[in-house]
Design a protein around this motif. Sequence first.
Motif, PDB file in Angstrom:
ATOM      1  N   MET A   1       0.838  -1.202   0.000  1.00 47.33           N
ATOM      2  CA  MET A   1       0.000   0.000   0.000  1.00 47.33           C
ATOM      3  C   MET A   1       0.876   1.256   0.000  1.00 47.33           C
ATOM      4  SD  MET A   1      -3.319   0.325   2.395  1.00 47.33           S
ATOM      5  CE  MET A   1      -3.723  -1.364   2.821  1.00 47.33           C
ATOM      6  N   SER A   2       0.528   2.184  -0.863  1.00 49.63           N
ATOM      7  CA  SER A   2       1.302   3.406  -0.955  1.00 49.63           C
ATOM      8  C   SER A   2       1.039   4.311   0.248  1.00 49.63           C
ATOM      9  CB  SER A   2       0.931   4.141  -2.239  1.00 49.63           C
ATOM     10  OG  SER A   2       1.346   5.475  -2.174  1.00 49.63           O
ATOM     11  N   ASP A   3       2.015   5.124   0.603  1.00 46.85           N
ATOM     12  CA  ASP A   3       1.832   6.020   1.740  1.00 46.85           C
ATOM     13  C   ASP A   3       1.351   7.403   1.321  1.00 46.85           C
ATOM     14  OD1 ASP A   3       2.301   4.324   3.838  1.00 46.85           O
ATOM     15  OD2 ASP A   3       4.470   4.479   3.608  1.00 46.85           O
ATOM     16  N   TYR A  30      -6.600   6.496  -0.146  1.00 42.13           N
ATOM     17  CA  TYR A  30      -5.338   5.922  -0.587  1.00 42.13           C
ATOM     18  C   TYR A  30      -5.554   4.969  -1.763  1.00 42.13           C
ATOM     19  CZ  TYR A  30      -3.175   7.994   3.486  1.00 42.13           C
ATOM     20  OH  TYR A  30      -2.689   8.896   4.386  1.00 42.13           O
ATOM     21  N   GLU A  33      -8.131   1.845  -2.137  1.00 39.39           N
ATOM     22  CA  GLU A  33      -9.154   1.915  -1.097  1.00 39.39           C
ATOM     23  C   GLU A  33     -10.527   2.217  -1.682  1.00 39.39           C
ATOM     24  OE1 GLU A  33      -7.769   3.424   3.324  1.00 39.39           O
ATOM     25  OE2 GLU A  33      -8.183   4.912   1.804  1.00 39.39           O
ATOM     26  N   ASP A 220     -14.126  -0.288   2.161  1.00 37.82           N
ATOM     27  CA  ASP A 220     -13.199  -0.502   3.268  1.00 37.82           C
ATOM     28  C   ASP A 220     -13.528   0.463   4.398  1.00 37.82           C
ATOM     29  OD1 ASP A 220     -11.441  -2.275   1.782  1.00 37.82           O
ATOM     30  OD2 ASP A 220     -10.885  -0.501   0.640  1.00 37.82           O
ATOM     31  N   ARG A 221     -13.842   1.690   4.006  1.00 34.01           N
ATOM     32  CA  ARG A 221     -14.101   2.733   4.985  1.00 34.01           C
ATOM     33  C   ARG A 221     -15.435   3.389   4.689  1.00 34.01           C
ATOM     34  NH1 ARG A 221     -10.758   7.349   5.360  1.00 34.01           N
ATOM     35  NH2 ARG A 221     -10.037   7.054   3.246  1.00 34.01           N
ATOM     36  N   LEU A 235     -13.643   2.573   9.845  1.00 31.18           N
ATOM     37  CA  LEU A 235     -13.673   1.279   9.180  1.00 31.18           C
ATOM     38  C   LEU A 235     -15.139   0.860   8.979  1.00 31.18           C
ATOM     39  CD1 LEU A 235     -11.096  -0.390   8.691  1.00 31.18           C
ATOM     40  CD2 LEU A 235     -11.593  -1.609  10.789  1.00 31.18           C
TER      41      LEU A 235
END
Lengths: 258, 227
Positions: A1-3, A30, A33, A220-221, A235
């Motif tokens: 996963m990229s930051d 992100y 996501e 996801d969120r 979440l």
Amino acid sequence: MSDHPLLSVTGVTKRYGAHIGCADVSFDLYPGEVLGIVGESGSGKSTLLNCLAGHLAPDAGQVVFDTRGHGPRDTITMSEPERRMLGRTDWAFVHQHARDGLRMGVSAGGNVGERLMAVGARHYGDIRGKAADWLDRVEIDTDRIDDRPSTFSGGMQQRLQIARNLVTGPRLVFMDEPTGGLDVSVQARILDLLRGLVRDMGLSAIIVTHDLAVVRLLADRLMVMKSGHVVESGLTDQVLDDPQHGYTQLLVSSVLQV
Amino acid sequence: MIRIENLCKSFTLHNQGSAVIQVMTGADLSVAQGECVALTGVSGAGKSTLMRMIYGNYVAASGHIFIGDMDVTRALPRDIIRLRRETLGYVSQFLRVVPRVPTVDVVAEPLRAIGQDSETARHRAEERLARLNIPERLWSLSPTTFSGGEQQRVNIARGFVHDYPALLLDEPTASLDAVNREIVLDLIEGAKARGAAIIGIFHDEAARARVCDREIDVSRFAGVQAA
């Protein structure tokens, strides 16, 4: 996963005169996501989505997208041609009503091919081949490639709209009630399709819906909106299983059990 | 591997006169690698609540839950998503799936999520399904129409398809026949042998005695009811 966030939203506000569309919305999304936005009719979720996707100009706030060529750019202050280019390449928008996202007088293959041509594809055979491949991926019989979407069922039209949107390999997809108004069996098929595509293409997505079952399976969120404000976020299963805000508790407890 | 410190949980019911229900105070617990700890206590004592807090489903009121070096009570959603993908598995009592997705893909999904190619993931999923005696003719069907016991075994196959370093098991042997129960207990012992830290709820006492190293009675963390 990229930051690095793909999309970074700060303080987005839209008023309709004295009425609040959405107020001071901020979040980061992100790569890979899926964010769900839920709330009842009039809660401001569609206004927010349209502000994010560049269909509406917000009164305040920033929508910073990590572009391929130039890194993070505020899409609200960028020029109209640049924003349009983004809308044809890295962004996609799936409307609730397929007819808003399709050209009803053009064949199914043409609908998919058109988006490819908009980014410079010119070879007829390639375009047709790619269109056929995408019809197959969204489970539309390739024999129907020359038929107009007006002859398709609602579920097929929605799948065609998804194919038209994803053919150019976008990185961010906005979806406004993508399964609204469809039969439950057709909904299930579209959910399954979207989930597979999101995972296989590594897409990020923002899904607006009032259907909590849809977000549980796809997102996801979750952000919960009421009267233009985000009242709770987190979440997905945490927001649905242990809602903290009174409005979310009401929303979750109002769902009929099947 | 799993360390819980002074964990408290309350629910505030905003639509029922803002009643506050204190369900847990001062819970402490730690589970080492290769260890299996059973949560016990009467129904309503807070076993499932504790499991859900560890998995990040429920919000802790205060205290800490460390999985490895991540504190679940303070982690960002995306960190919890990554934790669940790579480190922390959860076998719940109920199977929740997208309708229409074939059983083999349901089981393979955790492997696809950590980036394994579909061939490898599918192969390993088939191996797990075979081990749990799910007939091959069912693999291409959606599990939504399966019997309770079959759904549970699909759920277990899914939970054990990736070698998670930490596992939460909610009644893994309920509604299973003797043969399949034995297979599930073998899987749990296998996971312990490779070093997984496990927390489980087992109403089946014989199963608990066989796989669990320790028991924690959750009722001693019961909340003090505010007067």
